[in-house]
Enzyme design. Structure first.
Site, short mmCIF file in Angstrom:
data_model
loop_
_atom_site.label_atom_id
_atom_site.label_comp_id
_atom_site.label_asym_id
_atom_site.label_seq_id
_atom_site.Cartn_x
_atom_site.Cartn_y
_atom_site.Cartn_z
N ARG A 198 18.73 9.33 11.13
CA ARG A 198 18.23 10.37 10.25
C ARG A 198 18.72 10.11 8.82
O ARG A 198 19.88 9.76 8.61
CB ARG A 198 18.71 11.75 10.69
CG ARG A 198 18.01 12.31 11.92
CD ARG A 198 16.53 12.61 11.66
NE ARG A 198 15.83 13.15 12.81
CZ ARG A 198 15.10 12.44 13.67
NH1 ARG A 198 14.97 11.13 13.50
NH2 ARG A 198 14.49 13.02 14.68
N HIS A 246 9.84 5.04 8.88
CA HIS A 246 10.22 5.78 10.11
C HIS A 246 9.45 5.21 11.31
O HIS A 246 8.74 5.92 12.02
CB HIS A 246 9.96 7.28 9.96
CG HIS A 246 10.76 8.09 10.95
ND1 HIS A 246 11.39 9.26 10.62
CD2 HIS A 246 11.04 7.89 12.26
CE1 HIS A 246 12.02 9.75 11.68
NE2 HIS A 246 11.82 8.91 12.70
#
Ligand code: NDP
Length: 328
Positions: A243, A291
């Site tokens: 993250r 991502h």
């Protein structure tokens, strides 16, 4: 069972998920929630037994009196848990999908090999027509520290250990483990385990490459800061696959500019998509991924969801439950 799919999808994803989930869940009724309140035409919310969610809008899981399971399609549940209106007492299961775990191990291996062998540097050299070889280390001369030893961290650590890298994996561990590191061996490849703050402090100075695979919790937010980066050997590689909020961007940029961090591979960011003006895009020592380290695969993930829904219907124990108080 009456199921509701609630999430943020683009048109194509939504159709893909509906098709995969309905195929994996014969005998159950899956409806799509169509707006932020989580309702849709003709949906009687009092009949919903379980929700299948992908970043549901905050507040959208309220008003479901019969709810017995919140099943996430994503592995990380930090955004889900941040919703203060999340129904209390309802079990939350997260996605643990072997296809996603395998993809994550592949990304970790690619990043590690590329850092170790200087392939990112060679790509830069090509752009300026520079022919220059770098010293070639053996894999066993490049210690790797994997932050997190859960589904993702374990798979990555094992893959790298098989490749010949000396691997340490760091986990939260029980309080009694927090004083230091313990050794652990699997059937095939050995991964050294470190636990707690003391274990991390011991592991950092020896790590040439750090791979972050921690869940985002109050303890891990901002963990990768100036102090942690300064504890690494000069020129170490950083790979963030977990993250963005676990990294203090200003600290990482400063460490990159000094060469303290030789190169960073970043898949996740504070704001996604990464804003066009962000310095990471054009930094010579940064490789940006969108991502994409390990996407959820609708085909295999739908089967994982179906196993938990069938367990709920049959009164069997549910798999991959989140410990709400731990945040993962
Ligand atoms: P798990 O819950 O299986 O594992 C979490 C690991 O982190 C455990 O080993 C846990 O320790 C450790 N941990 C948690 N908090 C701390 C802490 N404060 N200090 C030290 N160790 C800690 O998660 P997964 O492996 O399935 O996933 C990890 C994260 O990867 C997800 O939360 C998600 O954010 C990210 N992810 C990113 C993807 C991408 O495409 N970029 C795709 C999928 C996931 P312990 O063993 O002691 O419990």
């Amino acid at each position: 069972m009456n199921l509701l799919l609630v999430g943020e999808f683009d048109g194509h994803e939504e159709a893909e998920w509906l098709q995969a989930l309905r195929a994996a869940l014969p005998g159950h009724t899956l409806r799509l929630a169509q707006h932020a309140a989580g309702t849709g035409p003709g949906i009687d919310r009092s009949t919903i037994d379980a929700v299948v969610v992908a970043n549901p809008p905050p507040g959208s899981l309220q008003g479901l009196p019969g709810l017995r399971l919140i099943q996430s399609l994503w592995a990380g549940v930090d955004r889900l848990l941040a919703d203060p209106t999340l129904p209390a007492g309802v079990p939350i299961a997260r996605m643990v999908d072997p296809a996603m775990t395998a993809a994550m191990a592949e990304t970790a291996l690619w990043a590690t090999l590329s850092l170790h062998r200087g392939f990112f540097t060679y790509a830069q050299q090509q752009r300026v027509g520079q022919w220059q070889r770098r010293a070639q280390l053996r894999a066993d001369e490049v210690p790797v520290l994997v932050l997190g030893h859960g589904q993702m961290g374990r798979a990555a650590a094992q893959r790298l250990a098989h490749q010949g890298y000396p691997v340490t994996a760091w986990r939260r561990g029980a309080a009694e483990d927090s004083a230091g590191a313990v050794a652990s061996a699997s059937a095939s490849a050995s991964v050294r385990l470190a636990a707690g703050p003391a274990g991390l402090a011991q592991a950092l100075p020896g790590a040439r490459i750090v791979i972050n695979l921690l869940p985002l919790t109050p303890d891990t937010r901002g963990l990768i800061d100036a102090r942690l980066l300064a504890a690494l050997p000069h020129g170490a590689g950083l790979v963030n696959l977990a993250r963005g909020a676990q990294v203090v961007d200003a600290d990482l940029l400063a460490a990159l500019d000094r060469g303290q961090i030789g190169h960073a591979v970043l898949d996740v960011f504070h704001t996604e998509p990464l804003p066009p003006a962000h310095p990471y895009w054009r930094h010579a020592r940064v490789t940006v991924l969108p991502h994409a380290a390990a996407a959820t695969d609708a085909r295999s993930a739908a089967k994982v969801v179906a196993r938990n829904i069938d367990a709920l219907a049959a009164g069997r124990p549910l798999a991959d439950l989140v410990a709400r108080n731990a945040g993962y």
